[in-house]
Design a protein around this motif. Structure first.
Motif, PDB file in Angstrom:
ATOM      1  N   THR A   1       0.858  -1.181   0.000  1.00  0.00           N
ATOM      2  CA  THR A   1       0.000   0.000   0.000  1.00  0.00           C
ATOM      3  C   THR A   1       0.893   1.229   0.000  1.00  0.00           C
ATOM      4  OG1 THR A   1      -0.079   0.169   2.392  1.00  0.00           O
ATOM      5  CG2 THR A   1      -1.754  -1.208   1.355  1.00  0.00           C
ATOM      6  N   ASP A   2       0.365   2.338  -0.510  1.00  0.00           N
ATOM      7  CA  ASP A   2       1.171   3.556  -0.570  1.00  0.00           C
ATOM      8  C   ASP A   2       1.517   4.081   0.813  1.00  0.00           C
ATOM      9  OD1 ASP A   2       1.247   3.496  -3.273  1.00  0.00           O
ATOM     10  OD2 ASP A   2      -0.427   4.865  -3.575  1.00  0.00           O
ATOM     11  N   GLY A   3       0.812   3.587   1.834  1.00  0.00           N
ATOM     12  CA  GLY A   3       1.100   4.027   3.192  1.00  0.00           C
ATOM     13  C   GLY A   3       2.466   3.600   3.670  1.00  0.00           C
ATOM     14  N   ASN A   4       3.088   2.640   3.002  1.00  0.00           N
ATOM     15  CA  ASN A   4       4.412   2.160   3.388  1.00  0.00           C
ATOM     16  C   ASN A   4       5.533   2.978   2.756  1.00  0.00           C
ATOM     17  OD1 ASN A   4       3.268   0.062   4.873  1.00  0.00           O
ATOM     18  ND2 ASN A   4       3.139  -1.255   3.077  1.00  0.00           N
ATOM     19  N   GLN A   5       5.184   3.970   1.969  1.00  0.00           N
ATOM     20  CA  GLN A   5       6.172   4.756   1.243  1.00  0.00           C
ATOM     21  C   GLN A   5       7.095   5.526   2.182  1.00  0.00           C
ATOM     22  OE1 GLN A   5       6.291   5.203  -2.395  1.00  0.00           O
ATOM     23  NE2 GLN A   5       8.291   5.833  -1.674  1.00  0.00           N
ATOM     24  N   LYS A   6       8.404   5.382   1.993  1.00  0.00           N
ATOM     25  CA  LYS A   6       9.353   6.170   2.774  1.00  0.00           C
ATOM     26  C   LYS A   6       9.278   7.624   2.312  1.00  0.00           C
ATOM     27  CE  LYS A   6      12.673   2.438   3.606  1.00  0.00           C
ATOM     28  NZ  LYS A   6      14.077   1.985   3.417  1.00  0.00           N
ATOM     29  N   GLU A   7       9.561   8.542   3.223  1.00  0.00           N
ATOM     30  CA  GLU A   7       9.448   9.960   2.906  1.00  0.00           C
ATOM     31  C   GLU A   7      10.749  10.703   3.182  1.00  0.00           C
ATOM     32  OE1 GLU A   7       6.109  11.576   4.967  1.00  0.00           O
ATOM     33  OE2 GLU A   7       4.658  10.640   3.600  1.00  0.00           O
TER      34      GLU A   7
ATOM     35  N   GLY B   1       8.762  14.695  -1.186  1.00  0.00           N
ATOM     36  CA  GLY B   1       9.780  14.692  -2.231  1.00  0.00           C
ATOM     37  C   GLY B   1       9.982  13.337  -2.880  1.00  0.00           C
ATOM     38  N   GLU B   2       9.895  12.256  -2.105  1.00  0.00           N
ATOM     39  CA  GLU B   2      10.101  10.929  -2.684  1.00  0.00           C
ATOM     40  C   GLU B   2       8.973  10.566  -3.635  1.00  0.00           C
ATOM     41  OE1 GLU B   2      12.240   7.384  -3.419  1.00  0.00           O
ATOM     42  OE2 GLU B   2      12.788   9.339  -2.553  1.00  0.00           O
ATOM     43  N   GLN B   3       7.735  10.966  -3.301  1.00  0.00           N
ATOM     44  CA  GLN B   3       6.623  10.733  -4.216  1.00  0.00           C
ATOM     45  C   GLN B   3       6.809  11.540  -5.491  1.00  0.00           C
ATOM     46  OE1 GLN B   3       4.092   8.384  -3.745  1.00  0.00           O
ATOM     47  NE2 GLN B   3       3.894   8.847  -5.922  1.00  0.00           N
ATOM     48  N   PHE B   4       7.375  12.730  -5.361  1.00  0.00           N
ATOM     49  CA  PHE B   4       7.648  13.547  -6.536  1.00  0.00           C
ATOM     50  C   PHE B   4       8.697  12.875  -7.408  1.00  0.00           C
ATOM     51  CE2 PHE B   4       9.510  17.008  -8.972  1.00  0.00           C
ATOM     52  CZ  PHE B   4       8.379  17.699  -9.391  1.00  0.00           C
ATOM     53  N   VAL B   5       9.726  12.291  -6.793  1.00  0.00           N
ATOM     54  CA  VAL B   5      10.766  11.574  -7.540  1.00  0.00           C
ATOM     55  C   VAL B   5      10.151  10.395  -8.297  1.00  0.00           C
ATOM     56  CG1 VAL B   5      12.801  10.088  -7.285  1.00  0.00           C
ATOM     57  CG2 VAL B   5      12.685  12.276  -6.079  1.00  0.00           C
ATOM     58  N   ILE B   6       9.214   9.707  -7.673  1.00  0.00           N
ATOM     59  CA  ILE B   6       8.514   8.610  -8.360  1.00  0.00           C
ATOM     60  C   ILE B   6       7.776   9.152  -9.574  1.00  0.00           C
ATOM     61  CG2 ILE B   6       6.613   6.954  -8.138  1.00  0.00           C
ATOM     62  CD1 ILE B   6       7.492   6.527  -5.229  1.00  0.00           C
ATOM     63  N   GLY B   7       7.138  10.326  -9.405  1.00  0.00           N
ATOM     64  CA  GLY B   7       6.436  10.954 -10.527  1.00  0.00           C
ATOM     65  C   GLY B   7       7.374  11.392 -11.634  1.00  0.00           C
ATOM     66  N   MET B   8       8.595  11.809 -11.260  1.00  0.00           N
ATOM     67  CA  MET B   8       9.606  12.138 -12.263  1.00  0.00           C
ATOM     68  C   MET B   8      10.005  10.888 -13.044  1.00  0.00           C
ATOM     69  SD  MET B   8      12.153  14.652 -10.068  1.00  0.00           S
ATOM     70  CE  MET B   8      13.397  14.727 -11.381  1.00  0.00           C
ATOM     71  N   THR B   9      10.220   9.812 -12.322  1.00  0.00           N
ATOM     72  CA  THR B   9      10.629   8.552 -12.952  1.00  0.00           C
ATOM     73  C   THR B   9       9.573   8.063 -13.931  1.00  0.00           C
ATOM     74  OG1 THR B   9      11.800   7.993 -10.911  1.00  0.00           O
ATOM     75  CG2 THR B   9      11.461   6.213 -12.478  1.00  0.00           C
TER      76      THR B   9
END
Length: 308
Positions: free
Chosen positions: A29-35, A50-58
């Protein structure tokens, strides 16, 4: 009493089922995402870590990067560029970053729900396995330049900008010639060409273009610096933008009443070739190897290793 308990159970399951379904389909689940702890304010006013943004960049270049190790290498490149752009800021607006990014909603709309679940899973795995990893040359975080498809080799920064950058040198990427984007051919009449230039404010005619148009200056590997006629001069970048070319590595041919523009590669040619890295990953090269190959002399460091 039994009906009340059943009702509570049903209500509880209704809240849990979406997360359970996502976990079954994606393994997490996205709740496990490191930040990272850095907040990015999006155009709609919403914010993401920022890490979610990096995923969006990828996610913006998955048409070129498909292999697991290539995705990991690409994510490290994206994280490096993100952290370099953000610096010490704890909050930043997306408009101030000048970085390509795609939201989860856009990704799902582009690929459909089923494909999105698989892609989201793949990206989250790459994030978990590379979290905090960025590229350094010595004690300095690098400018991790990249491009979709090379001309068969990458180009040194010194060739384009006349500046020596030790990790932006030319390396072989001959696998790129197999890409469908390796060569692009644009053919139009001289009248159509003149119209495009006139729309940008340049005084040119079909006749003047056919008689006088030529590449005036280019680098040793064919990247155009200037294009000229008797009346006007353009940089390679200006010509690329006017005629919507994939790169500035092009040559011009007189094709009867028409102008033929043959373009090689896609992008500026410096740093990591996304197509090339993916092709090497298909041969079982690891992310670390891909990065050290395209950015010689660099090393991966973990920005959050002291906090873990």
């Amino acid at each position: 009493m039994k009906k009340i308990i059943q009702g509570i159970l049903i209500f509880s399951l209704s809240l849990l089922l979406p997360g359970i379904f996502t976990m079954i389909m994606t393994g997490r689940t996205d709740g496990n995402q490191k930040e990272m702890g850095t907040k990015v304010i999006l155009e709609d006013g919403e914010s993401v870590d920022g890490e979610q943004f990096v995923i969006g960049m990828t996610a913006t270049e998955l048409s070129y990067v498909k292999e697991e190790e290539a995705i990991k290498a690409w994510m490290i490149v994206c994280r490096t560029n993100f952290m370099k752009a953000v610096g010490d800021a704890e909050e930043v607006a997306v408009g101030d970053l000048s970085l390509d990014y795609i939201t989860k909603e856009e990704l799902e709309n582009n690929h459909g729900r089923k494909a999105w679940l698989a892609i989201n899973n793949q990206l989250n795995e790459a994030s978990e396995e590379t979290f905090g990893q960025v590229l350094y040359y010595g004690d300095v975080m690098i400018d991790a330049l990249y491009h979709p498809v090379s001309i068969g080799k990458t180009i040194a920064a010194s060739e384009i900008y006349s500046v020596e950058v030790p990790y932006l040198i030319s390396v072989d990427s001959s696998q790129d010639v197999e890409s469908s984007n390796y060569m692009n051919v644009t053919i139009m009449t001289y009248k159509e060409s003149a119209k495009k230039l006139q729309e940008k404010g340049y005084d040119e005619t079909a006749s003047s273009l056919r008689k006088n148009l030529a590449v005036d200056e280019q680098t040793e590997n064919g990247y155009v610096l200037t294009v000229a006629t008797k009346k006007n001069e353009w940089t390679g970048e200006e010509w690329k933008d006017i005629f919507s070319l994939p790169s500035t590595n092009f040559y011009l041919e007189d094709y009867g009443e028409r102008l033929r523009i043959v373009t090689i590669g896609k992008g500026h040619g410096m740093g990591m070739s996304l197509y090339g890295a993916n092709a090497l990953a298909e041969k079982s090269l690891q992310a670390e190897t891909l990065l050290s190959y395209y950015y010689p002399g660099t090393e991966i460091k973990n920005e959050f290793s002291d906090e873990e």
